[in-house]
Write an enzyme that holds these catalytic residues in place. Structure first.
Site, mmCIF file in Angstrom:
data_model
loop_
_atom_site.group_PDB
_atom_site.id
_atom_site.type_symbol
_atom_site.label_atom_id
_atom_site.label_comp_id
_atom_site.label_asym_id
_atom_site.label_seq_id
_atom_site.Cartn_x
_atom_site.Cartn_y
_atom_site.Cartn_z
ATOM 1 N N CYS A 77 0.868 -1.180 0.000
ATOM 2 C CA CYS A 77 0.000 0.000 0.000
ATOM 3 C C CYS A 77 0.900 1.223 0.000
ATOM 4 O O CYS A 77 1.742 1.370 0.892
ATOM 5 C CB CYS A 77 -0.883 -0.026 1.252
ATOM 6 N N CYS A 185 -0.918 3.305 -7.182
ATOM 7 C CA CYS A 185 -1.686 2.681 -6.103
ATOM 8 C C CYS A 185 -1.767 1.209 -6.468
ATOM 9 O O CYS A 185 -1.985 0.879 -7.641
ATOM 10 C CB CYS A 185 -3.083 3.297 -6.026
#
Length: 263
Positions: A77, A185
């Protein structure tokens, strides 16, 4: 290979985006025992304070590494990686690998301009601007922050059709402006095909997945794992929405059904 010891690898994210990183690592290391933990109770991480995010990730990851004799952790992440890596590396006696937007390789490929497609939190974070300053200062850089893209990726993994018109509206600021776009992302490589379709085949899409997989492979070669082969397990901190559909996708990747792992 079955009889020899295999490393236990934990992949952590706030949602299912880290599965794009898992897929890249698994291509290189199919024999590894994988554990995947997603903190969907606090999803999306971009809306948490740094203190809350750090406290949650630290508590969950430390607990799981101890419970399952984890040999290596991947924080899959971008938002969490910019905050938690120093703390986790100080706390844990095992390697911790993070993800950063692939701005450096993108700037080497770009002739005209680099686009960064990420969450609003990643786009505004100082860490990202430092990467741009250090590695892409000679290129024009276009920034696009979208939370909706993250949700679309979550929906796709539950079997929902991706609305290409909606995607085109989100990506419109990027179209015709860049020749290389960074998927900043871990959710976004799950939409790579659809994003490519919208931006056009002439745009090169870059993400961190392969680089992370190489790093994990290199680190695991230096370890002496003690565990035997086990089924791959996936955990969530809250009941996921449309769990049956999500479990269907996870089964095709080799995971058992989702287990609850509250904080």
């Amino acid at each position: 290979m079955e009889s020899s010891n295999q490393p236990n690898v934990l992949i952590f994210d706030s949602g299912v985006g880290g599965l794009s990183v898992f897929q890249e690592i698994n291509k290189r290391l199919p024999e590894v025992n994988y554990y995947y933990l997603f903190d969907n109770q606090a999803y999306p991480y971009g809306e948490l304070s740094q203190e809350t995010l750090l406290a949650r990730v630290e508590a969950l990851v430390v607990k799981m590494t101890q419970q399952f004799a984890i040999d290596l952790v991947v924080i899959a992440c971008n938002t969490a990686s910019t905050i938690v890596l120093p703390t986790l590396r100080a706390k844990l006696p095992i390697p911790v690998v993070g993800v950063v937007p692939a701005i450096k390789p993108a700037s080497l490929l770009a002739n005209r301009a680099v686009g960064l497609i990420a969450t609003p939190a990643t786009v505004t974070r100082q860490y990202t601007h430092d990467l741009i300053r250090d590695f892409a200062h000679e290129k024009e850089v276009e920034l696009l922050g979208s939370t909706r893209l993250v949700d679309i990726a979550e929906e796709k993994l539950r079997g929902r059709q991706v609305d290409q018109q909606e995607l085109a509206m989100i990506l419109k600021p990027m179209k015709h402006k860049v020749d290389v776009a960074v998927l900043g992302c871990t959710h976004f490589p799950l939409l790579k095909e659809e994003i490519q379709q919208v931006l056009g085949d002439e745009i090169i899409l870059v993400d961190s997945g392969e680089a992370i997989a190489r790093r994990v492979q290199s680190l695991l070669h230096q370890l002496s794992p003690q565990s035997t082969k086990t089924p791959w397990r996936i955990f969530s901190t809250a009941q996921p929405w449309d769990e049956a559909a999500l479990n269907g996708s996870l089964k095709t990747m080799g995971f058992n059904a989702i287990e609850l792992y509250p904080l």
